[in-house]
Design a protein around this motif. Structure first.
Motif, PDB file in Angstrom:
ATOM      1  N   MET A   1      84.613  78.920 -19.815  1.00 25.27           N
ATOM      2  CA  MET A   1      84.946  78.981 -21.237  1.00 25.27           C
ATOM      3  C   MET A   1      86.163  78.103 -21.532  1.00 25.27           C
ATOM      4  SD  MET A   1      86.198  82.294 -23.477  1.00 25.27           S
ATOM      5  CE  MET A   1      84.641  83.155 -23.351  1.00 25.27           C
ATOM      6  N   HIS A   2      86.085  77.312 -22.595  1.00 24.86           N
ATOM      7  CA  HIS A   2      87.227  76.516 -23.038  1.00 24.86           C
ATOM      8  C   HIS A   2      87.977  77.281 -24.118  1.00 24.86           C
ATOM      9  CE1 HIS A   2      89.724  73.192 -24.376  1.00 24.86           C
ATOM     10  NE2 HIS A   2      89.301  73.407 -25.613  1.00 24.86           N
ATOM     11  N   THR A   3      89.294  77.394 -23.959  1.00 27.17           N
ATOM     12  CA  THR A   3      90.121  78.109 -24.919  1.00 27.17           C
ATOM     13  C   THR A   3      90.772  77.140 -25.898  1.00 27.17           C
ATOM     14  OG1 THR A   3      90.598  79.902 -23.371  1.00 27.17           O
ATOM     15  CG2 THR A   3      92.117  79.623 -25.210  1.00 27.17           C
ATOM     16  N   LEU A   4      90.551  77.365 -27.178  1.00 26.37           N
ATOM     17  CA  LEU A   4      91.203  76.586 -28.222  1.00 26.37           C
ATOM     18  C   LEU A   4      92.603  77.151 -28.449  1.00 26.37           C
ATOM     19  CD1 LEU A   4      91.049  74.581 -30.688  1.00 26.37           C
ATOM     20  CD2 LEU A   4      90.219  76.537 -32.015  1.00 26.37           C
ATOM     21  N   VAL A   5      93.635  76.302 -28.325  1.00 27.79           N
ATOM     22  CA  VAL A   5      95.017  76.722 -28.583  1.00 27.79           C
ATOM     23  C   VAL A   5      95.484  76.060 -29.868  1.00 27.79           C
ATOM     24  CG1 VAL A   5      97.390  76.797 -27.724  1.00 27.79           C
ATOM     25  CG2 VAL A   5      95.478  76.985 -26.125  1.00 27.79           C
ATOM     26  N   VAL A   6      95.887  76.880 -30.842  1.00 27.25           N
ATOM     27  CA  VAL A   6      96.254  76.328 -32.146  1.00 27.25           C
ATOM     28  C   VAL A   6      97.646  76.802 -32.543  1.00 27.25           C
ATOM     29  CG1 VAL A   6      93.847  76.263 -32.873  1.00 27.25           C
ATOM     30  CG2 VAL A   6      95.235  78.234 -33.467  1.00 27.25           C
ATOM     31  N   LYS A   7      98.323  75.974 -33.304  1.00 26.89           N
ATOM     32  CA  LYS A   7      99.642  76.300 -33.852  1.00 26.89           C
ATOM     33  C   LYS A   7      99.478  76.534 -35.338  1.00 26.89           C
ATOM     34  CE  LYS A   7     104.258  76.422 -33.877  1.00 26.89           C
ATOM     35  NZ  LYS A   7     105.069  77.396 -33.121  1.00 26.89           N
ATOM     36  N   VAL A   8      99.880  77.729 -35.794  1.00 25.85           N
ATOM     37  CA  VAL A   8      99.752  78.075 -37.206  1.00 25.85           C
ATOM     38  C   VAL A   8     101.132  78.358 -37.759  1.00 25.85           C
ATOM     39  CG1 VAL A   8      98.770  79.687 -38.861  1.00 25.85           C
ATOM     40  CG2 VAL A   8      97.449  79.019 -36.857  1.00 25.85           C
ATOM     41  N   THR A   9     101.550  77.569 -38.742  1.00 24.53           N
ATOM     42  CA  THR A   9     102.864  77.762 -39.352  1.00 24.53           C
ATOM     43  C   THR A   9     102.744  77.621 -40.863  1.00 24.53           C
ATOM     44  OG1 THR A   9     103.397  75.410 -39.115  1.00 24.53           O
ATOM     45  CG2 THR A   9     104.111  76.883 -37.343  1.00 24.53           C
ATOM     46  N   GLY A  10     103.811  78.012 -41.560  1.00 21.00           N
ATOM     47  CA  GLY A  10     103.874  77.797 -43.001  1.00 21.00           C
ATOM     48  C   GLY A  10     103.455  79.005 -43.803  1.00 21.00           C
ATOM     49  N   ASP A  11     103.669  78.926 -45.108  1.00 21.34           N
ATOM     50  CA  ASP A  11     103.392  80.050 -45.992  1.00 21.34           C
ATOM     51  C   ASP A  11     101.934  80.093 -46.451  1.00 21.34           C
ATOM     52  OD1 ASP A  11     106.031  80.883 -45.893  1.00 21.34           O
ATOM     53  OD2 ASP A  11     106.604  79.527 -47.534  1.00 21.34           O
ATOM     54  N   THR A  12     101.263  78.941 -46.463  1.00 22.94           N
ATOM     55  CA  THR A  12      99.880  78.880 -46.948  1.00 22.94           C
ATOM     56  C   THR A  12      98.918  78.929 -45.763  1.00 22.94           C
ATOM     57  OG1 THR A  12     100.023  76.462 -46.988  1.00 22.94           O
ATOM     58  CG2 THR A  12     100.502  77.624 -49.026  1.00 22.94           C
ATOM     59  N   LEU A  13      98.973  80.053 -45.014  1.00 17.67           N
ATOM     60  CA  LEU A  13      98.188  80.155 -43.792  1.00 17.67           C
ATOM     61  C   LEU A  13      96.695  80.081 -44.059  1.00 17.67           C
ATOM     62  CD1 LEU A  13     100.155  82.998 -41.951  1.00 17.67           C
ATOM     63  CD2 LEU A  13     100.264  80.550 -41.522  1.00 17.67           C
ATOM     64  N   SER A  14      96.256  80.596 -45.198  1.00 18.00           N
ATOM     65  CA  SER A  14      94.819  80.643 -45.471  1.00 18.00           C
ATOM     66  C   SER A  14      94.214  79.248 -45.640  1.00 18.00           C
ATOM     67  CB  SER A  14      94.545  81.481 -46.722  1.00 18.00           C
ATOM     68  OG  SER A  14      95.201  80.931 -47.846  1.00 18.00           O
ATOM     69  N   PHE A  15      95.075  78.245 -45.838  1.00 19.88           N
ATOM     70  CA  PHE A  15      94.570  76.875 -45.977  1.00 19.88           C
ATOM     71  C   PHE A  15      94.608  76.122 -44.655  1.00 19.88           C
ATOM     72  CE2 PHE A  15      96.031  78.075 -50.224  1.00 19.88           C
ATOM     73  CZ  PHE A  15      94.900  77.797 -50.973  1.00 19.88           C
ATOM     74  N   ASN A  16      94.982  76.824 -43.594  1.00 16.17           N
ATOM     75  CA  ASN A  16      95.045  76.195 -42.287  1.00 16.17           C
ATOM     76  C   ASN A  16      93.651  76.197 -41.660  1.00 16.17           C
ATOM     77  OD1 ASN A  16      95.358  76.237 -39.254  1.00 16.17           O
ATOM     78  ND2 ASN A  16      97.460  75.767 -39.866  1.00 16.17           N
ATOM     79  N   ASN A  17      93.121  75.020 -41.408  1.00 16.23           N
ATOM     80  CA  ASN A  17      91.763  74.913 -40.890  1.00 16.23           C
ATOM     81  C   ASN A  17      91.610  75.582 -39.533  1.00 16.23           C
ATOM     82  OD1 ASN A  17      90.657  73.542 -43.085  1.00 16.23           O
ATOM     83  ND2 ASN A  17      91.314  71.541 -42.316  1.00 16.23           N
ATOM     84  N   ASP A  18      92.656  75.503 -38.699  1.00 18.97           N
ATOM     85  CA  ASP A  18      92.578  76.121 -37.376  1.00 18.97           C
ATOM     86  C   ASP A  18      92.484  77.639 -37.486  1.00 18.97           C
ATOM     87  OD1 ASP A  18      92.596  73.822 -35.795  1.00 18.97           O
ATOM     88  OD2 ASP A  18      94.769  73.658 -35.883  1.00 18.97           O
TER      89      ASP A  18
END
Length: 334
Positions: free
Chosen positions: A1-18
């Protein structure tokens, strides 16, 4: 299995594609790790039996160890439980969102695998923004124990999760280090008298300012439990590879440290009184009210140390959580 590692920052999280991608994975029966204010969690759709089973496989977790279900609004709560009494309502008003898990009688929608075969279920409304947004985007309650190999120190940083679960889960969300560094307080409100099942940063004194009285589960005193009513009750937990010896006396710890040093055994000392051991030529780490405990355990394993000597904090109600974790992780208590 390949694990996707993503960085999520900022106030508009719902617009983060990851983050949207991670939510889609959960919706479609996958599993992934995400930050919370307590420790990192390993999540799956709490209502999907096959998805929840993947958590047990990835962690190597015993099947009778119940999971905590995470929600992002109170409508989700009412979909998961049968009744919310006055005690539970008072606790919700005082501590949610936050590091408190409340045990209720479960709704029939909660599979037995999620509740560990129990008729009750622990529910938590986390305060971490990334966790909340992920749950909201999934539009389902998320079952999530700590994102580590079962029995090992809980993860409070991305690196901890990667070490334990890389290529065993579908995604890992990179967040800041955990705010509290210890798992949530668990209080059982399915009983006539609310009962503390696991201590945490929401202390007994804080709870009893909201509701008049709570009981303490006997397993927190005698450290034995035949059937776990909540995570962390039955099995040895939070343990590094190195041997952990818990000392209730600094004099005994100092004597034992010198014995190990004479035998050329590699050791570390974890304490709230680091200056007391500054003359010793060993690694001395500060417990910092428990916030650094798991990180320090993992640091000792990274350095391939053999033994960790831990000085127990003062035995007081406010230190119940850290003493509980130390007692559960220790190979011996002196």
């Amino acid at each position: 299995m390949h694990t996707l590692v993503v960085k999520v920052t900022g106030d508009t999280l719902s617009f983060n594609n990851d983050l949207l991608k991670c939510a889609s994975i959960i919706k479609n029966g996958g599993i992934g790790a995400f930050p919370t204010e307590t420790v990192y969690g390993l999540g799956a759709n709490a209502l999907n039996e096959s998805a929840v089973n993947k958590i047990f496989i990835a962690k190597g977790r015993p099947s009778d160890n119940p999971l905590i279900v995470h929600i992002s609004n109170l409508n989700m709560l009412h979909d998961c439980v049968t009744h919310v009494d006055q005690n539970a309502k008072a606790l919700i008003d005082a501590f949610w969102p936050g590091p408190l898990t409340i045990v209720f009688n479960k709704h029939c929608s909660i599979p037995n695998i999620t509740s560990g075969g129990l008729s009750t279920i622990g529910i938590r409304f986390p305060s971490n923004n990334t966790a909340l947004e992920l749950i909201t985007l999934c539009d389902c309650p998320i079952a999530a124990p700590s994102a580590n190999i079962s029995g090992k120190p809980s993860p409070t940083r991305l690196s901890h999760v990667e070490f334990d679960l890389m290529n065993k889960v579908d995604f890992i969300i990179d967040g800041e280090k955990s705010l509290y560094g210890l798992e949530s307080t668990i209080i059982d409100c399915s009983k006539t008298v609310p009962t503390l099942l696991r201590p945490g940063s929401i202390t007994v004194s804080m709870i009893e300012k909201v509701i008049e009285h709570i009981d303490i589960d006997p397993s927190l005193i005698n450290l034995t439990c035949s059937k776990p009513l909540a995570p962390g009750m039955k099995y040895k937990h939070y343990s590094p590879i190195a041997k952990v010896i818990l000392f209730t006396s600094s004099t005994s710890l100092l004597k034992e440290a010198n014995n190990y040093i004479k035998r050329n055994v590699s050791i570390a000392i974890i304490t709230e009184n680091s200056l007391q051991y500054s003359s010793l030529n060993v690694l001395v780490l500060n417990i910092n009210n428990g916030k650094n405990l798991y990180h320090n355990f993992r640091k000792c394993d990274f350095l391939k140390l053999n033994v960790i000597l831990v000085e127990q904090p003062t035995n007081s109600p406010d230190n119940l959580a850290i003493i509980n974790r130390l007692s559960k992780s220790a190979d011996s208590i002196i």
